[in-house]
Design a protein around this motif. Structure first.
Motif, PDB file in Angstrom:
ATOM      1  N   TRP A  97      -3.653  12.063  -4.972  1.00 23.87           N
ATOM      2  CA  TRP A  97      -3.224  11.016  -5.896  1.00 23.87           C
ATOM      3  C   TRP A  97      -2.773   9.780  -5.135  1.00 23.87           C
ATOM      4  N   GLY A  98      -2.029   9.993  -4.053  1.00 21.36           N
ATOM      5  CA  GLY A  98      -1.582   8.855  -3.244  1.00 21.36           C
ATOM      6  C   GLY A  98      -2.755   8.088  -2.667  1.00 21.36           C
ATOM      7  N   LEU A  99      -3.727   8.805  -2.141  1.00 22.44           N
ATOM      8  CA  LEU A  99      -4.922   8.162  -1.596  1.00 22.44           C
ATOM      9  C   LEU A  99      -5.685   7.438  -2.691  1.00 22.44           C
ATOM     10  N   TRP A 100      -5.797   8.053  -3.849  1.00 20.01           N
ATOM     11  CA  TRP A 100      -6.487   7.430  -4.980  1.00 20.01           C
ATOM     12  C   TRP A 100      -5.793   6.124  -5.378  1.00 20.01           C
ATOM     13  N   ARG A 117       2.180   2.022  -3.390  1.00 22.29           N
ATOM     14  CA  ARG A 117       1.154   2.622  -4.250  1.00 22.29           C
ATOM     15  C   ARG A 117       1.057   4.122  -3.983  1.00 22.29           C
ATOM     16  N   PHE A 118       0.969   4.464  -2.696  1.00 25.77           N
ATOM     17  CA  PHE A 118       0.842   5.870  -2.314  1.00 25.77           C
ATOM     18  C   PHE A 118       2.044   6.670  -2.791  1.00 25.77           C
ATOM     19  N   ALA A 120      -1.176  14.265  -2.186  1.00 25.52           N
ATOM     20  CA  ALA A 120      -1.853  13.430  -1.192  1.00 25.52           C
ATOM     21  C   ALA A 120      -3.115  12.793  -1.785  1.00 25.52           C
ATOM     22  N   MET A 164       0.811  -1.192   0.000  1.00 24.42           N
ATOM     23  CA  MET A 164       0.000   0.000   0.000  1.00 24.42           C
ATOM     24  C   MET A 164       0.860   1.265   0.000  1.00 24.42           C
ATOM     25  N   LEU A 165       1.918   1.240   0.798  1.00 23.54           N
ATOM     26  CA  LEU A 165       2.790   2.408   0.866  1.00 23.54           C
ATOM     27  C   LEU A 165       3.435   2.685  -0.489  1.00 23.54           C
ATOM     28  N   ALA A 222       2.072   9.778  -5.441  1.00 17.99           N
ATOM     29  CA  ALA A 222       2.420  11.089  -4.887  1.00 17.99           C
ATOM     30  C   ALA A 222       3.684  11.638  -5.549  1.00 17.99           C
ATOM     31  N   VAL A 275      -4.122   4.169  -3.398  1.00 19.27           N
ATOM     32  CA  VAL A 275      -4.408   3.186  -2.350  1.00 19.27           C
ATOM     33  C   VAL A 275      -5.812   2.606  -2.513  1.00 19.27           C
ATOM     34  N   HIS A 278       5.488   2.672  -9.908  1.00 14.66           N
ATOM     35  CA  HIS A 278       5.188   1.625  -8.925  1.00 14.66           C
ATOM     36  C   HIS A 278       5.970   0.358  -9.226  1.00 14.66           C
TER      37      HIS A 278
END
Length: 131
Positions: free
Chosen positions: A48-51, A4-5, A46, A1-2, A9, A53, A121
């Motif tokens: 984009w990172g959340l998206w 991906r974020f 932030a 997950m990290l 980001a 995840v 990624h």
């Protein structure tokens, strides 16, 4: 997950830096006109990172650009219809067909940018397995 974020980001941060450079040379005369846009940009990495995840597991990583295109539709709608950023720059509201074209352009641009997120990624995954 990290990972991906971080990959999303990082790409968004580079995009924001390039957009900030373009904004400094734009013909907008007053800094006050840029305040809303630059304030929103601070949240983009932030978001984009959340998206990244939130990507459904079955979509990751192959359908990541499509997921980014969906984000582009959301962002384009917010920027064009809700915040009315084009009207802030030119001083008048655009016809609806031009606003729609801007939204589709945002979706297409995000689709292409999320290819870069997918590549970033994969590079992060490859470097973490080597180390």
């Amino acid at each position: 997950m990290l990972q991906r974020f971080v990959s999303a980001a990082a790409v968004a941060s580079i995009l924001i830096a390039l957009a900030a450079v373009a904004l400094t040379v734009s013909p907008v005369p007053e800094l006050e006109d840029r305040h809303l846009l630059t304030s929103v940009w601070c949240m983009v990495p932030a978001a984009w990172g959340l998206w990244a995840v939130l990507v459904p597991g079955s979509w990751f990583p192959e359908r990541l650009p499509l997921w980014g295109g969906i984000l582009g539709l959301v962002a384009g709608t917010l920027v064009v219809l809700v915040l009315d950023v084009p009207a802030r720059f030119i001083g008048e509201t655009l016809p609806i067909w031009i606003q729609g074209a801007y939204i589709l352009l945002a979706a297409g641009a995000y689709y292409l940018l999320w290819f870069l997120v997918r590549r970033t990624h994969r590079a992060l995954i490859a470097s973490s397995t080597v180390a």
